[in-house]
Design an enzyme around this catalytic site. Structure first.
Site, short mmCIF file in Angstrom:
data_model
loop_
_atom_site.label_atom_id
_atom_site.label_comp_id
_atom_site.label_asym_id
_atom_site.label_seq_id
_atom_site.Cartn_x
_atom_site.Cartn_y
_atom_site.Cartn_z
N CYS A 86 -13.48 -12.00 -33.13
CA CYS A 86 -14.25 -10.81 -32.71
C CYS A 86 -13.51 -10.50 -31.53
O CYS A 86 -14.01 -10.00 -30.82
CB CYS A 86 -15.67 -10.50 -33.45
N GLU A 108 -23.05 -6.90 -36.69
CA GLU A 108 -22.15 -7.32 -35.53
C GLU A 108 -20.82 -6.52 -36.72
O GLU A 108 -20.17 -7.44 -36.89
CB GLU A 108 -22.19 -8.48 -35.42
P1 NAD Z 1 -14.25 -7.60 -43.55
O1 NAD Z 1 -14.84 -6.03 -43.58
O2 NAD Z 1 -13.02 -7.09 -44.15
O3 NAD Z 1 -15.65 -8.29 -44.22
C1 NAD Z 1 -16.67 -8.58 -44.11
C2 NAD Z 1 -17.55 -8.55 -45.55
O4 NAD Z 1 -17.71 -7.54 -45.98
C3 NAD Z 1 -16.80 -9.52 -46.43
O5 NAD Z 1 -17.94 -10.56 -47.09
C4 NAD Z 1 -16.20 -8.45 -47.42
O6 NAD Z 1 -16.10 -8.59 -48.68
C5 NAD Z 1 -17.63 -6.96 -46.77
N1 NAD Z 1 -17.69 -6.11 -47.87
C6 NAD Z 1 -16.32 -5.29 -47.99
N2 NAD Z 1 -16.47 -3.80 -48.37
C7 NAD Z 1 -17.79 -4.21 -48.82
C8 NAD Z 1 -18.80 -2.92 -49.51
N3 NAD Z 1 -18.09 -1.84 -50.01
N4 NAD Z 1 -19.81 -3.43 -49.57
C9 NAD Z 1 -20.05 -5.17 -49.57
N5 NAD Z 1 -19.74 -5.50 -48.93
C10 NAD Z 1 -18.39 -5.40 -48.32
O7 NAD Z 1 -14.21 -8.46 -42.59
P2 NAD Z 1 -13.45 -10.12 -42.20
O8 NAD Z 1 -11.58 -9.87 -42.44
O9 NAD Z 1 -14.57 -10.65 -43.25
O10 NAD Z 1 -13.59 -10.20 -40.63
C11 NAD Z 1 -13.28 -9.89 -40.00
C12 NAD Z 1 -13.78 -8.71 -39.73
O11 NAD Z 1 -15.23 -9.23 -38.65
C13 NAD Z 1 -13.51 -7.54 -37.84
O12 NAD Z 1 -13.61 -6.57 -37.53
C14 NAD Z 1 -14.25 -9.21 -37.19
O13 NAD Z 1 -13.65 -8.42 -35.60
C15 NAD Z 1 -15.37 -8.47 -37.33
N6 NAD Z 1 -16.53 -9.86 -36.99
C16 NAD Z 1 -17.19 -8.86 -35.55
C17 NAD Z 1 -17.80 -10.60 -35.02
C18 NAD Z 1 -19.16 -9.84 -34.89
O14 NAD Z 1 -20.12 -10.90 -33.95
N7 NAD Z 1 -18.99 -8.69 -33.94
C19 NAD Z 1 -18.42 -12.10 -35.73
C20 NAD Z 1 -16.88 -12.33 -36.61
C21 NAD Z 1 -16.23 -11.30 -37.25
#
Ligand code: NAD
Length: 544
Positions: free
Chosen positions: A329, A295
């Site tokens: 989100c 998501e």
């Molecule tokens: P992010 O993508 O920066 O990080 C999410 C996770 O991915 C973190 O744990 C991060 O450490 C990890 N990550 C980053 N690079 C990685 C890699 N190379 N390998 C493995 N893991 C990696 O997102 P964020 O800033 O924590 O959250 C905000 C984002 O999440 C926004 O884009 C928001 O829209 C989205 N979001 C979506 C939903 C949904 O249900 N659609 C819900 C909540 C947040």
């Protein structure tokens, strides 16, 4: 062979506590905040139930007071990540055979701990760690997570029931063994919802899977406390292994491991796409085709029709756009308003937004707080600065920011002449709402613009009165969002009521908080037992 099916308690949504002055819950939460703000928590990795203090420390601060350290986090290295995978694979032997009722009982107990004795602890940690107000913490880390655990237990039962084949002729017995996936599930979680963070590893676990949980670098405190809560509810060692660590290092090891069975991700679109590519590049090394559930981002819209309820629209813009600093989100971030409506509400809207109080969430008078970190602050203020310079944009609320104490950005509204201006199109993930004002007669054209603008399709709303306009919008925007709201803000989905998820660039739409999500974590085995097997290999058709 076929599991017994005995229904767990019928799930009901956890009531949201109000934290009114003088209330019991307010006193408890204030006391817990006072306690936690004085602590510097040592956060270990948790592998096979053991706390591992690696000594490779990263500090965790409060976003609204970034000089204040609340935790020292012991980061995992390659050794810990590999140990976590091995621990999950070892625990799989025990956990995958545990009756589903026993697994659900653990998470039902966790939900009771969270609803009662641990509520203030988890809410306070979410407030301090992720800068949520008491209300935002309550609807996230208490209510939504309690709901996830209660409803998922019931969905688990439904899946065991529903997957049984309907027919067994008299000479045989058909059944379906609901197996978890073979291997481990890698859960990667975002900062912005404590509920999502705990739900991703636990929803796979409810279905019998074991795994590695990599929390976000911006929510270690609340996530660690939730990990401990699940263990206190009876979660056996090794089922979920908690691995704070450098994202790319943890990701590379997990994704290239032959036993990777699934990815349960919530976060940004960019990170998810890169993970998917890495999985594809590793396919030959993997034992199974992993389940990929993600998501991701959103550019959530509100479209208003000239006949809409104007006050309801105003409130939806304000709450939908600015609660939790727009870091949902599902936050409203682009609004299409007819000229006549904008003319009528603009002054009131700006006056109401100007009343929004911003500051430390420990002061309950504040309605919003800081954004999560410096990187996010710089990214969001970049959009504001560019809009200030652009002759096609007018900033009608906010526009100010200050990161001297915390990462504070005023609730900002940009009126954009160009419906495809960058702030109308890209996910900003902060307190910035972009408004495009359109001629009253252009409703159908603007629906098409809305559908074509941005790569996302997460949430959206229509504000209209005449049912025909609502039907027109439902049709025109059929694929523009996975969650659609009529005369309501596009945020605030409730588990068990509006299963949540989007498509296009917003994710695989596997609907968290529904049986659809849990189905991704099982791999059924169909079993046919024949009671009267044939003893003659011939058929009638080839005999003389
Ligand atoms: P992010 O993508 O920066 O990080 C999410 C996770 O991915 C973190 O744990 C991060 O450490 C990890 N990550 C980053 N690079 C990685 C890699 N190379 N390998 C493995 N893991 C990696 O997102 P964020 O800033 O924590 O959250 C905000 C984002 O999440 C926004 O884009 C928001 O829209 C989205 N979001 C979506 C939903 C949904 O249900 N659609 C819900 C909540 C947040």
């Amino acid at each position: 062979m076929v599991n017994n099916v005995v229904a767990p308690p019928t799930p009901v949504n956890e009531p949201i506590l109000g934290y009114l002055p003088g209330s019991e819950e307010r006193k408890k939460l204030k006391a817990e905040l006072a306690k936690q703000e004085c602590e510097v928590l040592e956060i270990p990795c948790i592998i096979n139930g053991e706390e591992i203090f690696t000594g490779d420390i990263v500090e965790q601060v409060m976003p609204h007071n970034h000089g204040h350290v609340i935790a020292r986090v012991h980061m995992a290295g390659e050794e810990e990540v590999n140990a976590a995978i091995n621990s999950a694979l070892e625990a799989h032997k025990m956990w995958s055979c545990m009756p589903w009722e026993a697994r659900c009982a653990i998470f039902l107990k966790a939900s009771e701990l969270l609803a009662g004795p641990r509520r203030a602890e988890i809410n306070a940690s979410t407030m301090l760690n992720q800068s949520k107000t008491c209300h935002q913490a309550e609807i996230d880390s208490a209510c939504e997570l309690i709901d996830f655990w209660r409803f998922n237990s019931d969905y688990c039962r439904q899946i065991y029931e529903d997957l049984q084949p309907p027919v067994s002729p008299s000479s045989m017995w058909n059944s379906s063994e609901v197996r978890p996936l073979e291997g481990f599930v890698f859960s990667v979680t975002p900062f912005n919802f404590s509920s999502i963070a705990a739900n991703l590893p636990s929803s796979a676990a409810i279905m019998g899977n074991t795994g590695v949980w990599k929390p976000s670098r911006n929510s270690y405190v609340s996530n660690y406390r939730l990990m401990k809560l699940m263990m206190d509810a009876g979660l056996p060692a090794g089922v979920i292994n908690f691995i704070p660590g450098k994202a790319s290092m943890v990701g590379d090891i997990c994704i290239s491991h032959p036993e990777l069975a699934g990815i349960h991700f919530t976060g940004s679109t960019r990170v998810f796409r890169n993970m998917w590519k890495d999985i594809a590049n590793n396919l030959e090394n993997l034992r199974s085709y992993p389940r990929i559930v993600g998501e991701t981002g959103g550019k959530d819209f509100i479209v208003a029709h000239p006949d809409c309820d104007r006050q309801a629209l105003l409130v939806a813009m304000l709450r939908g756009g600015f609660e939790y600093q727009g870091q949902k989100c599902s936050a409203a971030s682009r609004v299409y308003v007819p000229e006549s409506v904008w003319e009528a509400i603009k002054d009131d809207y700006c006056a109401e937004v100007a009343k929004i109080t911003m500051g430390d969430p420990r002061d309950f008078a504040n309605f919003i707080s800081a954004v999560i970190d410096k990187k996010s602050f710089d990214n969001i203020t970049g959009y504001i600065d560019r809009a200030k310079e652009d002759p096609g944009c007018e900033i009608v609320t906010g526009g100010g920011y200050d990161d001297s104490v915390g990462y504070f950005i005023e609730p900002t509204t940009i009126v954009c002449e160009d419906s495809r201006y960058e702030s109308m199109e890209e996910e900003i993930f902060g307190p910035v709402l972009s408004v495009h004002v359109y001629p009253d007669t252009d409703f159908e054209r603007i629906l098409e613009v809305c559908d074509k603008t941005s790569e996302y399709a997460l949430t959206g709303s229509i504000f209209a009165t005449d049912r025909r306009h609502i039907e027109t919008a439902l049709k025109a925007l059929r694929y523009s969002s996975g969650n659609f709201y009529i005369n309501d803000k596009p945020t605030g989905a409730v588990v068990g009521q509006q299963p949540f998820g989007g498509a296009r660039g917003s994710g695989t739409n596997d609907k968290a908080g529904s049986p659809l999500n849990l189905l991704r974590w099982v791999s059924p085995r169909s079993i046919k037992e024949t009671f009267a097997p044939p003893h003659d290999w011939t058929y009638g058709f080839h005999s003389e």
